[in-house]
Design a protein around this motif. Structure first.
Motif, PDB file in Angstrom:
ATOM      1  N   LYS A 118      45.427  49.349  55.667  1.00  0.00           N
ATOM      2  CA  LYS A 118      45.312  50.220  54.590  1.00  0.00           C
ATOM      3  C   LYS A 118      45.395  49.487  53.088  1.00  0.00           C
ATOM      4  O   LYS A 118      44.513  50.108  52.321  1.00  0.00           O
ATOM      5  N   GLY A 119      46.010  48.701  53.157  1.00  0.00           N
ATOM      6  CA  GLY A 119      46.157  47.772  51.891  1.00  0.00           C
ATOM      7  C   GLY A 119      44.839  47.337  51.421  1.00  0.00           C
ATOM      8  O   GLY A 119      44.266  47.419  50.343  1.00  0.00           O
ATOM      9  N   ALA A 120      44.027  46.791  52.271  1.00  0.00           N
ATOM     10  CA  ALA A 120      42.682  46.237  52.223  1.00  0.00           C
ATOM     11  C   ALA A 120      41.767  47.275  51.597  1.00  0.00           C
ATOM     12  O   ALA A 120      40.976  47.134  50.802  1.00  0.00           O
ATOM     13  N   GLN A 121      41.827  48.429  52.451  1.00  0.00           N
ATOM     14  CA  GLN A 121      40.930  49.637  51.821  1.00  0.00           C
ATOM     15  C   GLN A 121      41.231  50.020  50.507  1.00  0.00           C
ATOM     16  O   GLN A 121      40.407  50.738  49.474  1.00  0.00           O
ATOM     17  N   ARG A 122      42.695  50.009  50.139  1.00  0.00           N
ATOM     18  CA  ARG A 122      42.960  50.380  49.041  1.00  0.00           C
ATOM     19  C   ARG A 122      42.452  49.494  47.826  1.00  0.00           C
ATOM     20  O   ARG A 122      42.223  49.877  46.647  1.00  0.00           O
ATOM     21  N   ILE A 123      42.522  48.053  47.996  1.00  0.00           N
ATOM     22  CA  ILE A 123      42.185  47.174  47.065  1.00  0.00           C
ATOM     23  C   ILE A 123      40.672  47.441  46.975  1.00  0.00           C
ATOM     24  O   ILE A 123      40.050  47.210  45.695  1.00  0.00           O
ATOM     25  N   ILE A 124      39.739  47.525  48.134  1.00  0.00           N
ATOM     26  CA  ILE A 124      38.481  47.528  47.969  1.00  0.00           C
ATOM     27  C   ILE A 124      38.139  49.059  47.082  1.00  0.00           C
ATOM     28  O   ILE A 124      37.426  49.004  45.985  1.00  0.00           O
ATOM     29  N   LEU A 125      38.851  50.168  47.455  1.00  0.00           N
ATOM     30  CA  LEU A 125      38.603  51.469  46.591  1.00  0.00           C
ATOM     31  C   LEU A 125      38.841  51.083  45.041  1.00  0.00           C
ATOM     32  O   LEU A 125      37.951  51.457  44.155  1.00  0.00           O
ATOM     33  N   GLU A 126      40.075  50.518  44.831  1.00  0.00           N
ATOM     34  CA  GLU A 126      40.308  50.436  43.225  1.00  0.00           C
ATOM     35  C   GLU A 126      39.629  49.373  42.551  1.00  0.00           C
ATOM     36  O   GLU A 126      39.719  49.612  41.234  1.00  0.00           O
ATOM     37  N   LEU A 127      39.234  48.395  43.452  1.00  0.00           N
ATOM     38  CA  LEU A 127      38.628  47.078  42.572  1.00  0.00           C
ATOM     39  C   LEU A 127      37.183  46.991  42.682  1.00  0.00           C
ATOM     40  O   LEU A 127      36.575  45.973  42.063  1.00  0.00           O
ATOM     41  N   LYS A 128      36.459  47.973  43.522  1.00  0.00           N
ATOM     42  CA  LYS A 128      35.046  47.736  43.889  1.00  0.00           C
ATOM     43  C   LYS A 128      34.170  47.589  42.717  1.00  0.00           C
ATOM     44  O   LYS A 128      33.270  46.575  42.217  1.00  0.00           O
ATOM     45  N   ASP A 129      34.422  48.525  41.667  1.00  0.00           N
ATOM     46  CA  ASP A 129      33.529  48.663  40.603  1.00  0.00           C
ATOM     47  C   ASP A 129      34.107  47.631  39.290  1.00  0.00           C
ATOM     48  O   ASP A 129      33.514  47.550  38.156  1.00  0.00           O
ATOM     49  N   ARG A 130      35.126  47.098  39.540  1.00  0.00           N
ATOM     50  CA  ARG A 130      35.930  46.123  38.358  1.00  0.00           C
ATOM     51  C   ARG A 130      35.821  44.532  38.621  1.00  0.00           C
ATOM     52  O   ARG A 130      36.166  44.017  37.586  1.00  0.00           O
ATOM     53  N   LEU A 131      35.589  44.259  39.829  1.00  0.00           N
ATOM     54  CA  LEU A 131      35.723  42.647  40.016  1.00  0.00           C
ATOM     55  C   LEU A 131      34.371  42.184  39.814  1.00  0.00           C
ATOM     56  O   LEU A 131      34.361  40.818  39.497  1.00  0.00           O
ATOM     57  N   GLY A 132      33.082  42.559  39.899  1.00  0.00           N
ATOM     58  CA  GLY A 132      31.969  42.464  39.319  1.00  0.00           C
ATOM     59  C   GLY A 132      31.497  41.427  40.558  1.00  0.00           C
ATOM     60  O   GLY A 132      32.160  41.428  41.696  1.00  0.00           O
ATOM     61  N   ALA A 133      30.270  40.802  40.223  1.00  0.00           N
ATOM     62  CA  ALA A 133      29.527  40.133  41.238  1.00  0.00           C
ATOM     63  C   ALA A 133      29.947  38.660  41.436  1.00  0.00           C
ATOM     64  O   ALA A 133      30.656  38.244  40.486  1.00  0.00           O
ATOM     65  N   PRO A 134      29.754  37.932  42.577  1.00  0.00           N
ATOM     66  CA  PRO A 134      30.134  36.400  42.473  1.00  0.00           C
ATOM     67  C   PRO A 134      29.440  35.888  41.384  1.00  0.00           C
ATOM     68  O   PRO A 134      28.105  35.921  40.814  1.00  0.00           O
ATOM     69  N   VAL A 135      30.132  34.742  40.872  1.00  0.00           N
ATOM     70  CA  VAL A 135      29.530  34.148  39.558  1.00  0.00           C
ATOM     71  C   VAL A 135      29.316  32.756  40.113  1.00  0.00           C
ATOM     72  O   VAL A 135      28.707  32.048  39.032  1.00  0.00           O
ATOM     73  N   GLY A 136      29.164  32.563  41.239  1.00  0.00           N
ATOM     74  CA  GLY A 136      28.767  31.013  41.544  1.00  0.00           C
ATOM     75  C   GLY A 136      29.807  29.883  41.227  1.00  0.00           C
ATOM     76  O   GLY A 136      29.442  29.107  40.515  1.00  0.00           O
ATOM     77  N   GLY A 137      31.075  30.230  41.081  1.00  0.00           N
ATOM     78  CA  GLY A 137      32.254  29.250  40.577  1.00  0.00           C
ATOM     79  C   GLY A 137      32.537  27.919  41.299  1.00  0.00           C
ATOM     80  O   GLY A 137      31.671  27.648  42.064  1.00  0.00           O
ATOM     81  N   ARG A 138      33.247  27.275  40.710  1.00  0.00           N
ATOM     82  CA  ARG A 138      33.559  26.027  41.457  1.00  0.00           C
ATOM     83  C   ARG A 138      33.924  26.071  42.934  1.00  0.00           C
ATOM     84  O   ARG A 138      34.497  27.014  43.317  1.00  0.00           O
ATOM     85  N   SER A 139      33.878  24.758  43.414  1.00  0.00           N
ATOM     86  CA  SER A 139      34.293  24.755  44.837  1.00  0.00           C
ATOM     87  C   SER A 139      35.883  24.298  44.471  1.00  0.00           C
ATOM     88  O   SER A 139      36.282  23.698  43.527  1.00  0.00           O
ATOM     89  N   ALA A 140      36.639  24.381  45.417  1.00  0.00           N
ATOM     90  CA  ALA A 140      38.243  24.103  45.292  1.00  0.00           C
ATOM     91  C   ALA A 140      38.245  22.669  45.156  1.00  0.00           C
ATOM     92  O   ALA A 140      37.437  21.797  45.832  1.00  0.00           O
ATOM     93  N   PRO A 141      39.290  22.068  44.672  1.00  0.00           N
ATOM     94  CA  PRO A 141      39.525  20.563  44.449  1.00  0.00           C
ATOM     95  C   PRO A 141      39.695  19.857  45.855  1.00  0.00           C
ATOM     96  O   PRO A 141      40.334  20.419  46.806  1.00  0.00           O
ATOM     97  N   ALA A 142      39.425  18.676  45.733  1.00  0.00           N
ATOM     98  CA  ALA A 142      39.644  17.797  46.986  1.00  0.00           C
ATOM     99  C   ALA A 142      40.863  16.715  46.785  1.00  0.00           C
ATOM    100  O   ALA A 142      41.154  16.661  45.614  1.00  0.00           O
TER     101      ALA A 142
END
Length: 198
Positions: A118-142
């Motif tokens: 339910k929490g996941a569905q709520r996050i999807i519903l509330e953030l879907k139009d606000r998070l935007g598309a992937p930006v091709g960000g950095r990979s995590a540090p080693a």
């Protein structure tokens, strides 16, 4: 508001680091991937988000501005506080989070300890139009060498609520993926996936 902190790394703990700024030690709560990028005695600049409560002022530190923006945006979803937002970023890089939300991938979001269906569905519903598309960000540090990653991943898992025994099992399970230059954040995510399957 404190937008970022720049100073020498004084200590790196299980869930936080202390940066010395002008003779004052500021404690920043950080995800394991961020902590893995810090070295005691070296200078560091971390974007920060301050969470003000009646009884506390807490600084959260991030690898970059993108991670900070996601942390702040995720908290606008109902029922998500700063600790849960930090757990989301410990498991999912910002672009992984964007992909999961835009694809309505409930399964990926429920890999985060503390987020159910339910929490996941709520996050999807509330953030879907606000998070935007992937930006091709950095990979995590080693991590710097082959073995410290094991401890960093294990302490990250314990910090997220798993038992030390489960954490060690998960570390052993992902060890073959470590390679010559271990990517601590990716290994932590893989360990969390193995724990969620168990």
């Amino acid at each position: 508001m404190i937008a970022f902190v720049h100073g020498q790394v004084a200590t790196v703990g299980l869930s936080s680091a202390v940066l010395e700024v002008g003779g004052v030690g500021l404690e920043l709560l950080c995800a394991p991937g961020t902590l893995a990028s810090l070295r005691v005695g070296q200078p560091a600049t971390l974007p920060t988000s301050m969470v003000v409560r009646e009884d506390s002022l807490t600084l959260f530190g991030f690898l970059d501005d993108d991670e900070k923006a996601c942390f702040e945006l995720v908290q606008t979803a109902s029922g998500v506080g700063p600790k849960l937002a930090q757990a989301v970023l410990a498991v999912l890089a910002p672009d992984d989070l964007r992909r999961a939300v835009s694809a309505e991938d409930v399964k990926t979001l429920t890999r985060v300890p503390g987020i159910g269906q339910k929490g996941a569905q709520r996050i999807i519903l509330e953030l879907k139009d606000r998070l935007g598309a992937p930006v091709g960000g950095r990979s995590a540090p080693a991590a710097a060498s082959a073995e410290p990653w094991r401890e960093q991943v294990a302490t990250g898992l314990v910090g997220l609520g798993w038992s030390a025994k489960d954490a060690e099992k998960a570390v052993d399970a992902v060890a073959p993926e470590a390679g010559p230059v271990p990517d601590v954040a990716a290994l932590l995510r893989a360990a969390l996936r193995s724990l969620s399957r168990a």
